[in-house]
Design an enzyme around this catalytic site. Structure first.
Site, PDB file in Angstrom:
ATOM      1  N   SER A  36       0.823  -1.198   0.000  1.00  0.00           N
ATOM      2  CA  SER A  36       0.000   0.000   0.000  1.00  0.00           C
ATOM      3  C   SER A  36       0.860   1.251   0.000  1.00  0.00           C
ATOM      4  O   SER A  36       2.069   1.179   0.173  1.00  0.00           O
ATOM      5  CB  SER A  36      -0.878   0.028   1.258  1.00  0.00           C
ATOM      6  OG  SER A  36      -1.586  -1.170   1.395  1.00  0.00           O
ATOM      7  N   HIS A  41      -0.354  15.684  -0.460  1.00  0.00           N
ATOM      8  CA  HIS A  41       0.115  16.852  -1.205  1.00  0.00           C
ATOM      9  C   HIS A  41      -0.603  18.059  -0.613  1.00  0.00           C
ATOM     10  O   HIS A  41      -1.813  18.019  -0.404  1.00  0.00           O
ATOM     11  CB  HIS A  41      -0.237  16.733  -2.692  1.00  0.00           C
ATOM     12  CG  HIS A  41       0.253  15.476  -3.322  1.00  0.00           C
ATOM     13  ND1 HIS A  41       1.503  15.350  -3.856  1.00  0.00           N
ATOM     14  CD2 HIS A  41      -0.348  14.264  -3.472  1.00  0.00           C
ATOM     15  CE1 HIS A  41       1.657  14.133  -4.336  1.00  0.00           C
ATOM     16  NE2 HIS A  41       0.550  13.448  -4.116  1.00  0.00           N
ATOM     17  N   CYS A  64      -4.119  -2.710  -1.022  1.00  0.00           N
ATOM     18  CA  CYS A  64      -4.566  -3.987  -1.551  1.00  0.00           C
ATOM     19  C   CYS A  64      -4.487  -4.982  -0.397  1.00  0.00           C
ATOM     20  O   CYS A  64      -3.907  -4.703   0.642  1.00  0.00           O
ATOM     21  CB  CYS A  64      -3.743  -4.441  -2.750  1.00  0.00           C
ATOM     22  SG  CYS A  64      -2.021  -4.734  -2.415  1.00  0.00           S
TER      23      CYS A  64
END
Length: 188
Positions: A36, A41, A64
């Site tokens: 993962s 940001h 996942c």
């Protein structure tokens, strides 16, 4: 730092006998997630003339395996206490069952809103834009009410004239609507 859905090998665990400071804190924090990743940001910006400043944080959570980013939604929403929230959820790839059949989505979902707590839903206006056949889900949220004191610096709303309060609220609502709808608006 290693984050994993399974047990971490004891040889990787922190040595608590180490008491020295690691030195100055880094400007960048890097973590390895098993299967993962999480990225953040940030985009602070200010209007040059009208005194409105915004701070945008885009948080990408890709997973996942057994870990679902939908389980982190309420925590993230409550952590940031945002005025406008845009959530995109996309199921990519596939997983296989024990017979080898591919499953392109392994859980039921018709709206991201199903994963948002009721107390949060009461605070926001929400709209969905979903493409079900491609497993793409999009929810936009706009705060219903706000306290003007949370947007002022060095002054409180009690110190403002009613006309000043109205003007500032109008500017804030315009800014919020423009961000929510993704377009410039002449007047609100």
């Amino acid at each position: 730092m290693l984050i994993s859905e399974g047990k971490i090998n004891s040889s990787l665990e922190d040595d608590s006998s180490h008491t020295e400071s690691p030195g100055p804190l880094p400007e960048t924090v890097l973590a390895h997630l098993d299967k993962s990743h999480i990225t953040v940001h940030t985009y602070p910006e200010s209007h040059p003339d009208d005194g409105i400043s915004t701070f945008r944080a885009d948080i990408d959570v890709s997973t996942c395996g057994k870990i679902s980013p939908l389980k982190a939604l309420n925590y993230l929403i409550h952590s940031f206490d945002s005025d406008i929230i845009t959530i995109d959820y996309r199921v990519r790839g596939f997983t296989r069952d024990i017979e080898g059949r591919k499953h392109f989505i392994d859980h039921k979902i018709n709206s991201i809103q199903n994963y948002i707590s009721n107390d949060t839903k009461e605070l926001y206006h929400m709209i969905d834009v979903n493409v079900y056949q491609d497993h793409i889900f999009h929810t936009k949220m706009l705060i219903k009410d706000f306290d003007l004191d949370n947007y002022l610096f060095g002054i409180t709303k009690k110190e403002l004239l009613p006309s000043e309060k109205r003007k500032i609220k109008q500017k804030l609502k315009k800014e919020m609507y423009e961000i929510f709808y993704g377009k410039n608006m002449p007047k609100i």
